[in-house]
Design an enzyme around this catalytic site. Structure first.
Site, short mmCIF file in Angstrom:
data_model
loop_
_atom_site.label_atom_id
_atom_site.label_comp_id
_atom_site.label_asym_id
_atom_site.label_seq_id
_atom_site.Cartn_x
_atom_site.Cartn_y
_atom_site.Cartn_z
N CYS A 12 0.82 -1.21 0.00
CA CYS A 12 0.00 0.00 0.00
C CYS A 12 0.86 1.27 0.00
O CYS A 12 1.67 1.48 0.91
CB CYS A 12 -0.92 0.01 1.21
SG CYS A 12 -1.90 1.52 1.35
N LYS A 39 -9.79 -8.89 5.51
CA LYS A 39 -9.54 -8.01 6.65
C LYS A 39 -10.06 -8.64 7.94
O LYS A 39 -11.23 -9.02 8.01
CB LYS A 39 -10.22 -6.66 6.43
CG LYS A 39 -9.72 -5.92 5.20
CD LYS A 39 -10.57 -4.68 4.92
CE LYS A 39 -10.15 -4.02 3.61
NZ LYS A 39 -11.03 -2.90 3.25
N VAL A 52 -6.05 1.05 5.30
CA VAL A 52 -4.76 1.31 5.93
C VAL A 52 -4.19 2.58 5.29
O VAL A 52 -4.55 2.92 4.17
CB VAL A 52 -3.80 0.12 5.74
CG1 VAL A 52 -4.25 -1.06 6.56
CG2 VAL A 52 -3.66 -0.27 4.26
N SER A 69 -3.35 8.77 6.01
CA SER A 69 -1.91 8.99 6.07
C SER A 69 -1.54 10.45 6.29
O SER A 69 -0.59 10.75 7.04
CB SER A 69 -1.24 8.47 4.79
OG SER A 69 -1.75 9.14 3.65
#
Length: 226
Positions: A12, A39, A52, A69
């Site tokens: 990712c 998941k 994520v 993020s």
């Protein structure tokens, strides 16, 4: 200092943004990988969006879960010395805008790699090239604002890596053509220890395998000839 646990998926790019920031800031952290195709329930209980990265921050008796993020990176920047954002409010806002722009480039890069036809892959490559040309005009070099890493860099480096690996497979996509400063940015990123430590050792191979395993990916179908 709190303790940190980063929930990750190996390929990712959004997780790698936060891993680069953690590594550059020399913040100790634990990492746990999950399978995004399966998941676990404990992860879904933690992550409101089911995505994520997730950063679990344990501070004394309380545990706080952060997601997205850009939010994680800005929090890490705020609690550590030597900020990766400019002091000037207007320039800082511009950097935040460029971080969001980097997210749009991640989407273009992913669509390019997973497009089902050559024509669609080229269309997404051209869209990504156009965005990178805008960055080229603003890029100081070797990093976004010069010699010092910024949060724009930590947000953009993962997409540069994956785009380069995609173009390795199909050179005609030519995303970096005519963009010498972006090429130099990618090369400089490869030399950073924080970037090297931010990813699993075989990330390039995992990314190529991800494309190759997608029956609908035209780029993946070209792996045998690359």
């Amino acid at each position: 200092m709190p303790t940190f646990k980063l929930i990750s998926a190996a390929t990712c790019p959004f997780v790698q943004r936060s891993a680069i920031t953690l590594e550059h800031k020399q913040v100790p952290y634990e990492i746990e990988f999950i399978d995004l195709d399966d998941k676990p329930q404990w992860f879904l209980d933690l992550s409101p969006l089911g995505k994520v990265p997730v950063l679990v921050v344990q501070e004394d008796e309380r545990a706080i879960v952060l997601f997205e993020s850009a939010v994680i990176n800005e929090y890490l920047d705020e609690i550590t010395p030597d900020s990766l954002l400019p002091a000037d409010p207007l320039v800082r806002a511009r950097h935040r805008a460029m971080i969001e722009f980097a997210s749009a480039m991640v989407a273009d890069s992913w669509r390019m790699g997973t497009a089902s036809t050559r024509e669609a892959a080229i269309e997404h490559a051209q869209a990504l090239h156009g965005k990178l040309a805008r960055v080229e005009a603003e890029l100081v070099g070797p990093f976004f604002t010069g010699d010092k890493l910024s949060l724009v860099d930590t947000a953009t480096i993962p997409v540069l890596l994956r785009t380069f690996w995609t173009v390795e497979i199909v050179p005609e996509l030519a995303v970096f053509e005519g963009l010498p400063k972006v090429r130099a940015w990618h090369a400089a990123a490869l030399e950073l220890e924080s970037v090297k430590r931010s990813a699993v050792p075989n990330l390039r191979e995992l990314y190529r395998a991800y494309l190759g395993d997608r029956a609908d990916s035209w780029v993946g179908s070209q792996l045998g000839s690359s």
